[in-house]
Design a protein around this motif. Structure first.
Motif, PDB file in Angstrom:
ATOM      1  N   GLN A 194       0.798  -1.266  -0.077  1.00 50.27           N
ATOM      2  CA  GLN A 194      -0.152  -0.241   0.028  1.00 50.27           C
ATOM      3  C   GLN A 194       0.858   1.370  -0.008  1.00 50.27           C
ATOM      4  O   GLN A 194       0.552   2.238  -0.647  1.00 50.27           O
ATOM      5  N   GLN A 227       4.502  10.427  -0.784  1.00 49.77           N
ATOM      6  CA  GLN A 227       3.221   9.508  -0.406  1.00 49.77           C
ATOM      7  C   GLN A 227       1.969  10.261  -0.234  1.00 49.77           C
ATOM      8  O   GLN A 227       1.516  11.249   0.404  1.00 49.77           O
ATOM      9  N   TRP A 240      -9.530   2.634  -6.373  1.00 52.98           N
ATOM     10  CA  TRP A 240      -9.108   3.632  -5.395  1.00 52.98           C
ATOM     11  C   TRP A 240      -8.905   5.163  -5.814  1.00 52.98           C
ATOM     12  O   TRP A 240      -8.480   6.066  -5.401  1.00 52.98           O
ATOM     13  N   ILE A 289      -6.889   4.294   0.454  1.00 54.65           N
ATOM     14  CA  ILE A 289      -5.718   3.524   0.156  1.00 54.65           C
ATOM     15  C   ILE A 289      -6.236   1.960  -0.085  1.00 54.65           C
ATOM     16  O   ILE A 289      -7.130   1.703   0.383  1.00 54.65           O
ATOM     17  N   PHE A 341      -7.108  10.579  -5.401  1.00 47.47           N
ATOM     18  CA  PHE A 341      -6.730   9.637  -4.597  1.00 47.47           C
ATOM     19  C   PHE A 341      -7.826   9.299  -3.587  1.00 47.47           C
ATOM     20  O   PHE A 341      -7.989  10.192  -2.497  1.00 47.47           O
ATOM     21  N   GLU A 360       2.234   1.831  -3.330  1.00 49.53           N
ATOM     22  CA  GLU A 360       1.174   2.220  -4.289  1.00 49.53           C
ATOM     23  C   GLU A 360       0.936   3.666  -4.223  1.00 49.53           C
ATOM     24  O   GLU A 360       0.523   4.465  -5.074  1.00 49.53           O
ATOM     25  N   GLN A 361       0.993   4.381  -2.811  1.00 53.80           N
ATOM     26  CA  GLN A 361       0.831   5.529  -2.513  1.00 53.80           C
ATOM     27  C   GLN A 361       1.898   6.389  -3.164  1.00 53.80           C
ATOM     28  O   GLN A 361       1.810   7.809  -2.988  1.00 53.80           O
ATOM     29  N   LYS A 396      -1.883  11.199  -0.212  1.00 56.98           N
ATOM     30  CA  LYS A 396      -2.933  10.841   1.098  1.00 56.98           C
ATOM     31  C   LYS A 396      -4.219  10.999   0.341  1.00 56.98           C
ATOM     32  O   LYS A 396      -4.417  11.587  -0.631  1.00 56.98           O
ATOM     33  N   VAL A 434       1.222   6.662  -8.552  1.00 61.81           N
ATOM     34  CA  VAL A 434      -0.137   7.107  -8.854  1.00 61.81           C
ATOM     35  C   VAL A 434      -0.295   7.823 -10.051  1.00 61.81           C
ATOM     36  O   VAL A 434      -1.315   7.397 -10.645  1.00 61.81           O
TER      37      VAL A 434
END
Length: 201
Positions: A88, A132, A165, A180, A177, A91-92, A134, A97
């Protein structure tokens, strides 16, 4: 800025998966590289399998060893299953992204767009690929970069509803986004439990 710049087809052949995107070499030579690549019969040890899975994750997301190790320890300190939290966190990453939104054809291209200041986060230019993202934040293409050929080519025919997501706005060329991602929604073929076992030794 550190990144992997070596031969990509060789790495893809080692793992037997197109981890850097579609690869013509992999489709022709679907066996490990090297003189004995097609004739290897030696059984891989438990440690070898764990190391292989870690390397596969690192190359897939374009992260080098120190960054990857720091992300693992961050995942270990977080609530939840360590392996899932690690994926996760990967992926962030902002470059991931951008790639998932279809703004760039590969993660390496996404990283380049970010570092060259073509990407905005909540309306402000962001040039840190490892940032990261959010939940609730909006990632988009900078106004003066919206007509770039690489961006237009990448966005052409992309299925923006592929990842639950993320939410895409075609008019503003930006994506939100939402949350998560759950492990079952992440399409990468990575056995994260082997990575946890490797770092737990």
């Amino acid at each position: 800025m550190a990144r992997y710049i070596g031969p990509k087809s060789k790495i893809a052949r080692r793992f037997g998966a197109p981890i850097f995107g579609p690869d013509r070499v992999l489709s022709k030579k679907n066996y490990p590289p090297g003189q004995h690549g097609n004739n290897r019969r030696r059984k891989t040890s438990e440690y070898g399998l764990q190391l292989r899975e870690k390397q596969k994750a690192k190359y897939t997301y374009g992260v080098l060893e120190r960054q990857f190790r720091n992300l693992f320890f961050k995942a270990q300190r977080s609530k939840g299953v360590t392996g899932e939290v690690l994926l996760q966190l990967l992926e962030q990453r902002l470059d991931n992204v951008v790639y998932r939104l279809g703004i760039a054809p590969t993660r390496a291209a996404a990283r380049q767009l970010v570092t060259h200041k073509h990407i905005v986060l909540d309306g402000r230019v962001m040039n840190v690929p490892s940032y990261q993202v959010k939940p609730g934040q909006i990632v988009g293409v900078r106004e003066r970069s919206k007509n770039m050929e690489v961006v237009l080519d990448s966005l052409a025919g992309v299925n923006h509803s592929k990842y639950p997501w993320l939410e895409w706005d075609e008019n503003s060329k930006s994506g939100k986004f939402l949350h998560i991602p759950e492990r079952q929604d992440i399409p990468e073929d990575i056995r994260e439990q082997l990575i946890v076992e490797l770092y737990s030794k």
